[in-house]
Design an enzyme around this catalytic site. Structure first.
Site, short mmCIF file in Angstrom:
data_model
loop_
_atom_site.label_atom_id
_atom_site.label_comp_id
_atom_site.label_asym_id
_atom_site.label_seq_id
_atom_site.Cartn_x
_atom_site.Cartn_y
_atom_site.Cartn_z
NE ARG A 94 -3.04 1.55 -5.20
CZ ARG A 94 -3.30 0.26 -5.00
NH1 ARG A 94 -2.59 -0.44 -4.14
NH2 ARG A 94 -4.26 -0.34 -5.66
CE1 TYR A 95 1.34 2.81 -1.60
CE2 TYR A 95 1.71 0.89 -2.98
CZ TYR A 95 1.13 1.46 -1.87
OH TYR A 95 0.37 0.70 -1.03
NE ARG A 98 6.06 0.39 -2.74
CZ ARG A 98 5.64 1.40 -2.00
NH1 ARG A 98 6.02 2.64 -2.26
NH2 ARG A 98 4.81 1.19 -0.99
CB CYS A 107 -2.85 -18.44 -12.21
SG CYS A 107 -2.96 -16.64 -12.09
CB CYS A 111 -6.61 -18.23 -5.91
SG CYS A 111 -4.90 -18.75 -6.16
CB CYS A 114 -7.92 -14.13 -7.70
SG CYS A 114 -6.71 -13.08 -8.53
NE ARG A 116 -3.81 -6.97 -10.01
CZ ARG A 116 -2.57 -7.16 -9.52
NH1 ARG A 116 -1.93 -8.27 -9.78
NH2 ARG A 116 -1.99 -6.22 -8.81
CG ASP A 275 -7.95 -6.29 -1.52
OD1 ASP A 275 -7.74 -5.48 -0.60
OD2 ASP A 275 -7.03 -6.82 -2.19
CG ASP A 312 -4.22 -2.46 -1.17
OD1 ASP A 312 -4.12 -1.22 -1.32
OD2 ASP A 312 -3.42 -3.27 -1.67
CE LYS A 319 0.06 -4.16 -0.93
NZ LYS A 319 0.31 -3.32 -2.12
C1 LIG Z 1 1.17 -3.60 -3.07
C2 LIG Z 1 1.48 -2.72 -4.19
C3 LIG Z 1 2.79 -2.29 -4.41
C4 LIG Z 1 3.96 -2.74 -3.58
O1 LIG Z 1 3.84 -2.34 -2.29
P1 LIG Z 1 4.99 -2.70 -1.23
O2 LIG Z 1 4.39 -2.22 0.05
O3 LIG Z 1 6.21 -1.94 -1.66
O4 LIG Z 1 5.23 -4.15 -1.28
C5 LIG Z 1 3.02 -1.41 -5.44
N1 LIG Z 1 2.01 -0.99 -6.23
C6 LIG Z 1 0.75 -1.40 -6.05
C7 LIG Z 1 -0.30 -0.90 -6.95
C8 LIG Z 1 0.45 -2.27 -5.02
O5 LIG Z 1 -0.81 -2.70 -4.84
S1 SF4 Z 2 -4.15 -15.04 -6.36
FE1 SF4 Z 2 -4.95 -14.57 -8.41
S2 SF4 Z 2 -3.18 -13.92 -9.58
FE2 SF4 Z 2 -2.39 -14.99 -7.76
S3 SF4 Z 2 -2.14 -17.12 -8.44
FE3 SF4 Z 2 -4.17 -16.98 -7.53
S4 SF4 Z 2 -5.53 -16.56 -9.27
FE4 SF4 Z 2 -3.44 -16.12 -9.94
#
Ligand SMILES: *Cc1c(COP(=O)(O)O)cnc(C)c1O
Ligand code: SF4
Length: 349
Positions: A94-95, A98, A107, A111, A114, A116, A275, A312, A319
């Site tokens: 996305r960025y 990184r 996991c 959670c 979550c 995801r 989210d 986000d 973010k």
């Molecule tokens: C949160 C996130 C990051 C890391 O973001 P930082 O602000 O550097 O911690 C990188 N890629 C994605 C897709 C993210 O959601």
């Molecule tokens: S937040 Fe989601 S990915 Fe993270 S430990 Fe919990 S279930 Fe696993």
């Protein structure tokens, strides 16, 4: 309460993964639970389960399925557009500088909040050698990427050797300067932080680990020892928490959590606003709550305890940090600012 063995594999093997297993220990509606687990997998390992003290308590809420998961038709499965932002399977880019590599979808406990939820615990979509090659091939071309974050699921669910293979491949990319691991395991299965894991991680410095604690009751002798092993090895620790309704949505709870995390040498990094992920609506709360929490921390406790409170942006915008209103007004000569006690001062500009 459940007793649990010492070895992390044995603890995981004794996880509660069915409605029947949970119903043997807790007063829950077994049929309803079974229905929820068909859509969203269940796993609670006996260590984390042993932290539950009473129905509906902050530990319970995080891992025991709630009927609201099935009736929630708000939000969407992937609000942050992680799938469209995935140039090769397993990688979210996305960025510019990184990228996130999803190395596991398992996991130690699932959670219920979550972000995801669409994928964790579902098919065993392992990061195969062929797929890792494709990821590395892509990253080699993306010379602006200097920071790769291992996430999931939980990266520390992999065997130490499997994780080492992935870290070795990423470490070999010359423009990747920093590796990060995002893991909830020091909180949910601290026995996984073994001396041999830590020895392996030391080969890949600079390596940062972000842990994930949401409530002071998650900090136990075992989780403190796990963080100490990582910090003693020289791995800087940050903590990401999610602001969750009915779990940690007051300044008092988070102040205690963040102070304790500092004693574990894990610095609060982000406080995530939840989210809009389908099936998690019962954890969502107004932004005002988060701003109130932040106002209750800033100035009232150490600056080292202050995470960035972030939303986000849906659609993949990234973010955005949110701050309480400290600026009350300004003109060419003065800025009117509110301090942590609520007093307004004029600050010359
Ligand atoms: C949160 C996130 C990051 C890391 O973001 P930082 O602000 O550097 O911690 C990188 N890629 C994605 C897709 C993210 O959601
Ligand atoms: S937040 Fe989601 S990915 Fe993270 S430990 Fe919990 S279930 Fe696993």
């Amino acid at each position: 309460m459940l007793n649990h063995p010492e070895n992390w594999h044995d603890i995981l093997d004794q996880s509660l993964t069915t409605a029947d297993a949970v119903a043997r220990h807790l007063p829950v509606d077994r049929h309803r639970l079974a229905e929820i687990c068909e859509r969203y997998p269940l796993r609670i390992n006996p260590y984390y389960f042993s932290l539950i003290e009473a129905p509906g308590d902050p530990i319970w809420r995080q891992v025991i399925p709630d009927a609201a998961e099935l009736s929630d038709d708000s939000g969407c499965p992937d609000p942050l557009a992680e799938e469209p932002l995935s140039p090769v399977p397993h990688l979210i880019h996305r960025y510019p500088d990184r990228a996130v590599l999803l190395v596991s979808n398992q996991c130690a406990a699932y959670c219920r909040f979550c972000m995801r939820k669409r994928r964790v615990g579902k098919t065993a979509s392992a990061l195969t050698a062929v797929r890792l090659d494709a990821v590395v091939g892509y990253l080699r071309q993306q010379t602006r990427v200097r920071d790769v974050i291992l996430s999931g699921g939980d990266p520390l669910m992999l065997e130490t050797g499997e994780l080492e293979t992935i870290l070795t491949a990423l470490h070999g990319i010359s423009h990747v300067e920093v590796l990060r691991i995002h893991t909830r395991i020091p909180c949910t299965l601290p026995q996984r932080i073994t001396p041999s894991l830590v020895e392996m991680l030391r080969l890949f410095f600079p390596l940062y680990i972000n842990v994930h604690f949401n409530h002071p009751r998650e900090i136990t002798a075992a989780s403190a020892a796990a963080c100490a092993r990582l910090a003693d090895a020289g791995i800087p620790l940050g903590n990401q928490s999610v602001l969750l309704k009915g779990v940690n949505d007051t300044p008092d709870v988070l102040k205690i959590l963040f102070r304790r995390l500092l004693t574990l040498r894990a610095r609060p990094y982000y406080l995530h606003h939840p989210d809009p992920v389908r099936g998690t609506g019962h954890f969502r709360l107004p932004i005002q709550t988060g701003l109130r929490v932040m106002a209750g921390l800033q100035g009232h406790t150490s600056g080292l305890c202050l995470p960035h409170y972030v939303i986000d942006v849906p659609g993949g915008g990234g973010k955005v940090p949110l701050l309480p209103e400290y600026i009350q007004g300004n003109d060419e000569r003065v800025l009117r600012v509110k301090t942590y006690t609520g007093t307004v001062f004029e600050y010359p500009v």
